[in-house]
Write a protein that holds these residues in place. Structure first.
Motif, short mmCIF file in Angstrom:
data_model
loop_
_atom_site.label_atom_id
_atom_site.label_comp_id
_atom_site.label_asym_id
_atom_site.label_seq_id
_atom_site.Cartn_x
_atom_site.Cartn_y
_atom_site.Cartn_z
N GLN A 119 -48.97 111.27 -51.92
CA GLN A 119 -49.10 109.82 -51.85
C GLN A 119 -49.72 109.27 -53.13
O GLN A 119 -49.22 108.31 -53.73
CB GLN A 119 -49.99 109.43 -50.65
CG GLN A 119 -49.35 109.62 -49.29
CD GLN A 119 -48.85 108.31 -48.70
OE1 GLN A 119 -48.78 107.30 -49.38
NE2 GLN A 119 -48.47 108.34 -47.45
N ILE A 120 -50.80 109.88 -53.56
CA ILE A 120 -51.52 109.41 -54.74
C ILE A 120 -50.71 109.64 -56.01
O ILE A 120 -50.64 108.77 -56.90
CB ILE A 120 -52.90 110.10 -54.84
CG1 ILE A 120 -53.72 109.86 -53.56
CG2 ILE A 120 -53.66 109.62 -56.06
CD1 ILE A 120 -53.84 108.42 -53.15
N GLU A 121 -50.08 110.80 -56.11
CA GLU A 121 -49.28 111.10 -57.30
C GLU A 121 -48.10 110.14 -57.44
O GLU A 121 -47.75 109.74 -58.56
CB GLU A 121 -48.77 112.54 -57.25
CG GLU A 121 -49.85 113.57 -57.55
CD GLU A 121 -49.29 115.00 -57.58
OE1 GLU A 121 -48.09 115.18 -57.30
OE2 GLU A 121 -50.07 115.92 -57.89
N PHE A 271 -42.01 102.12 -52.14
CA PHE A 271 -41.60 102.33 -50.74
C PHE A 271 -42.58 103.30 -50.08
O PHE A 271 -42.28 104.46 -49.85
CB PHE A 271 -40.18 102.89 -50.71
CG PHE A 271 -39.58 103.04 -49.33
CD1 PHE A 271 -40.18 102.53 -48.19
CD2 PHE A 271 -38.37 103.71 -49.19
CE1 PHE A 271 -39.61 102.68 -46.94
CE2 PHE A 271 -37.79 103.87 -47.95
CZ PHE A 271 -38.40 103.36 -46.82
N PRO A 272 -43.81 102.82 -49.82
CA PRO A 272 -44.81 103.67 -49.16
C PRO A 272 -44.91 103.33 -47.68
O PRO A 272 -44.53 102.25 -47.23
CB PRO A 272 -46.10 103.28 -49.89
CG PRO A 272 -45.90 101.80 -50.16
CD PRO A 272 -44.40 101.56 -50.29
N ALA A 273 -45.43 104.27 -46.92
CA ALA A 273 -45.73 104.05 -45.50
C ALA A 273 -46.82 105.02 -45.12
O ALA A 273 -47.14 105.95 -45.86
CB ALA A 273 -44.48 104.28 -44.65
N SER A 274 -47.41 104.81 -43.95
CA SER A 274 -48.43 105.74 -43.48
C SER A 274 -47.85 107.14 -43.35
O SER A 274 -48.56 108.13 -43.53
CB SER A 274 -48.97 105.27 -42.12
OG SER A 274 -49.57 104.00 -42.23
N GLU A 275 -46.55 107.22 -43.07
CA GLU A 275 -45.90 108.52 -42.86
C GLU A 275 -45.56 109.24 -44.16
O GLU A 275 -45.21 110.43 -44.13
CB GLU A 275 -44.61 108.32 -42.04
CG GLU A 275 -44.83 107.86 -40.62
CD GLU A 275 -44.98 106.35 -40.47
OE1 GLU A 275 -45.01 105.87 -39.33
OE2 GLU A 275 -45.06 105.64 -41.50
N GLY A 276 -45.64 108.55 -45.29
CA GLY A 276 -45.32 109.20 -46.56
C GLY A 276 -44.97 108.18 -47.62
O GLY A 276 -44.74 107.00 -47.32
N PHE A 277 -44.92 108.62 -48.85
CA PHE A 277 -44.50 107.77 -49.97
C PHE A 277 -43.10 108.24 -50.37
O PHE A 277 -42.93 109.36 -50.84
CB PHE A 277 -45.47 107.94 -51.14
CG PHE A 277 -45.44 106.82 -52.13
CD1 PHE A 277 -44.26 106.45 -52.77
CD2 PHE A 277 -46.60 106.12 -52.44
CE1 PHE A 277 -44.23 105.41 -53.68
CE2 PHE A 277 -46.59 105.08 -53.36
CZ PHE A 277 -45.40 104.72 -53.98
N PHE A 278 -42.11 107.39 -50.16
CA PHE A 278 -40.72 107.85 -50.21
C PHE A 278 -40.00 107.56 -51.53
O PHE A 278 -39.13 108.33 -51.93
CB PHE A 278 -39.93 107.21 -49.06
CG PHE A 278 -40.59 107.39 -47.74
CD1 PHE A 278 -40.81 108.64 -47.20
CD2 PHE A 278 -41.05 106.29 -47.02
CE1 PHE A 278 -41.45 108.81 -45.99
CE2 PHE A 278 -41.69 106.44 -45.81
CZ PHE A 278 -41.89 107.70 -45.29
N ALA A 279 -40.34 106.47 -52.17
CA ALA A 279 -39.57 106.10 -53.36
C ALA A 279 -40.33 105.07 -54.18
O ALA A 279 -41.20 104.37 -53.67
CB ALA A 279 -38.20 105.53 -52.96
N TYR A 280 -39.98 104.99 -55.46
CA TYR A 280 -40.51 103.93 -56.31
C TYR A 280 -39.47 103.55 -57.36
O TYR A 280 -38.59 104.33 -57.70
CB TYR A 280 -41.83 104.32 -56.99
CG TYR A 280 -41.78 105.56 -57.86
CD1 TYR A 280 -41.14 105.58 -59.10
CD2 TYR A 280 -42.43 106.73 -57.46
CE1 TYR A 280 -41.12 106.71 -59.90
CE2 TYR A 280 -42.41 107.87 -58.25
CZ TYR A 280 -41.76 107.86 -59.47
OH TYR A 280 -41.74 108.98 -60.25
N GLN A 281 -39.58 102.32 -57.84
CA GLN A 281 -38.69 101.83 -58.88
C GLN A 281 -39.03 102.52 -60.19
O GLN A 281 -40.15 102.44 -60.67
CB GLN A 281 -38.87 100.31 -59.02
CG GLN A 281 -37.97 99.65 -60.05
CD GLN A 281 -38.26 98.16 -60.16
OE1 GLN A 281 -38.95 97.60 -59.33
NE2 GLN A 281 -37.72 97.53 -61.19
N ASN A 282 -38.05 103.22 -60.75
CA ASN A 282 -38.33 103.99 -61.96
C ASN A 282 -37.67 103.39 -63.20
O ASN A 282 -37.69 103.99 -64.27
CB ASN A 282 -37.86 105.44 -61.80
CG ASN A 282 -36.34 105.57 -61.72
OD1 ASN A 282 -35.66 104.68 -61.22
ND2 ASN A 282 -35.81 106.67 -62.24
N SER A 283 -37.10 102.18 -63.07
CA SER A 283 -36.48 101.54 -64.22
C SER A 283 -36.54 100.03 -64.09
O SER A 283 -36.29 99.48 -63.01
CB SER A 283 -35.02 101.98 -64.36
OG SER A 283 -34.39 101.28 -65.40
#
Length: 499
Positions: A119-121, A271-283
């Motif tokens: 999550q933190i990474e 795109f984070p949630a309590s259940e996990g961090f799933f995605a982020y905008q990379n561009s």
């Protein structure tokens, strides 16, 4: 350039290079995650109950592990909450993320030592990708704020619990501690309006460069800043460069934000949630968010149109298609197995795998078979705003089945305008035509005179806010449901209609 800026560029280059290995080998990355999860959890109670020792392939997994939501997994979670070990994941979780449940009160989502690390990474890597792509680093010397829940944690049977954003506050790296606002004392304030007022006082004279949070709550912060100082946010914070957000689609808010800020700033979607961090905008040049395939989460997907079919097929990333609406199913190193998160996504790229969040499997309108999803109403709103120079604070959509005598049913849009359209008829027309263009079922219902053109109900200033306060869901991670297949939210908003 400061020493911190130089270090940030070097760090960004190293992390992007490291992540390229799994990005370029996505299927292999997911296979490794899958095998690790199954092996690691094979001796847990869940692993024994579902014969993890016999699982070698995804087909084995789908036979042994059914799709579950929180309610179906609750029996196992309750044992973990009681303090039992080795139930869903080896040992016990280090936190519970406490979220609002719909049918059973509070939900306790386990967070393990392994899962919090990812999550933190992921939060860190989203910013480092931005630095690597743009070369911008000046913001690292400014102040930053994340509008979040209280970091004060309770304890339940030896395990700490709180809101995810409050838990995350405990993991801000030491090298950013001096840059972070608000103060710990202010962050601990529970009442949202009191908290935002205090944040305004603490930040209005600071060199803010990064601001993060759910758009609706950041908007409230910006409005209070402007009311207090009489200045646009961009004039007040001349080095404000980066807005980081998640939880809802930013596009319906973009015009309002640009007006409040007074200029454009870069943004990063998460795109984070309590259940996990799933995605982020990379561009900054492309839409969509990079799906994180090497972060302790194994993904499955089911076509949303088939989801309620008992024989619906569960597929992995190697079989997904662009543009299809999928329900996302996760299995994680926090002990969630075949877990229906409730979110729906669409892939917009398969190289790399990038998604957009299209809505919630429970949040849709299909009262007449139209299968309308959040992405469609948000896109229609975006087009109507652009076409008529309007701006909005909030909106939601619901079906109106029982209408006036001899009148066809319709979709009712509840909108709180910041600035009304210069031509309301054109606004409605653009909304409806954009909906018809996106959704062939809706088009057929209009053409077949089953539905009439949508109607707008204007909500008074702060109406959505007052409604959320009234139901006890104002502030923090709470947000207005974008659309629903019933009239519960619509009926609740009736008292806030513009007379």
């Amino acid at each position: 350039m400061s020493l911190k800026s130089v270090a940030a560029k070097i760090f960004a280059r190293n992390i992007v290079k490291k992540n390229a290995k799994w990005i370029n080998n996505p299927v292999e990355a997911q296979e490794k995650v899958f095998n690790h999860l199954i092996t690691k959890a094979s001796k847990t109670q869940f692993g024994k109950d579902h014969k993890f020792n016999t699982i070698k392939t995804h087909s084995d997994f789908t036979r042994n592990v059914p799709i579950r939501d929180y309610e179906a997994l609750k029996g196992y979670v309750e044992k973990v909450v009681k303090g039992e070990k080795d139930i869903l994941w080896p040992r016990r979780p280090i936190y519970f993320a406490k979220t609002s449940g719909t049918t059973s009160g509070a939900k306790y989502i386990p967070i393990t030592k392994e899962s919090i690390k990812y999550q933190i990474e992921a939060s860190r890597d989203a910013i480092l990708n931005y630095i690597y792509e743009t070369g911008e680093t000046s913001f690292v010397d400014g102040r930053m704020i994340f509008l979040q829940g209280s970091p004060v944690l309770e304890e339940k049977n030896g395990i700490k619990l709180g809101r995810l954003s409050g838990i995350s506050a405990h993991y801000v790296p030491k090298y950013l501690q001096k840059n972070r606002l608000p103060s710990w004392e202010t962050n601990c304030i529970e009442d949202w309006e009191t908290k935002v007022n205090k944040i305004v006082e603490e930040t209005k004279d600071e060199n803010m460069s990064i601001i993060a949070g759910i758009p609706s709550w950041v908007q409230m912060y910006f409005e209070k800043l402007q009311a207090t100082t009489g200045k646009k946010v961009g004039d007040l914070f001349k080095n404000f460069q980066l807005f980081i957000y998640g939880g809802v689609n930013y596009e319906p808010y973009r015009a309002k934000f640009e007006n409040l800020i007074g200029r454009k700033v870069d943004s990063i979607e998460l795109f984070p949630a309590s259940e996990g961090f799933f995605a982020y905008q990379n561009s900054q040049k492309e839409k969509g968010m990079l799906l994180l395939l090497n972060s302790g989460i194994f993904y499955e997907f089911i076509k949303a149109d088939d989801f309620f079919d008992e024989k619906a097929k569960r597929i992995t990333i190697k079989d997904v298609e662009i543009g299809v609406n999928y329900v996302m199913i996760i299995s994680t190193n926090a002990g969630l197995w075949g877990y229906n998160l409730g979110d729906t996504v669409q892939f917009i790229s398969l190289n790399p795998y990038k998604v957009i969040v299209s809505g919630r499997i429970k949040h849709f309108i299909s009262a007449f078979g139209e299968h309308v999803i959040a992405k469609e109403v948000e896109q229609a709103m975006q087009m109507a705003i652009a076409d008529t120079a309007a701006s909005i604070n909030e909106f939601t959509v619901a079906p109106q089945i029982v209408s006036q005598e001899n009148e066809l049913p319709y979709h009712e849009w509840f909108i709180e305008f910041e600035k009304e359209p210069d031509n309301m008829e054109r606004f409605i027309s653009t909304l409806d035509k954009t909906m018809q263009k996106q959704n062939s079922y809706y088009l057929d219902l209009i053409d077949g005179k089953i539905l009439q053109t949508l109607k707008i109900t204007k909500i008074q200033k702060n109406g959505f806010k007052d409604y959320m306060i009234g139901i006890g869901k104002f502030g923090g991670q709470n947000k207005v449901q974008r659309l629903s297949n019933d009239r519960k939210l619509a009926d609740g908003l009736q008292q806030f209609k513009v007379k």
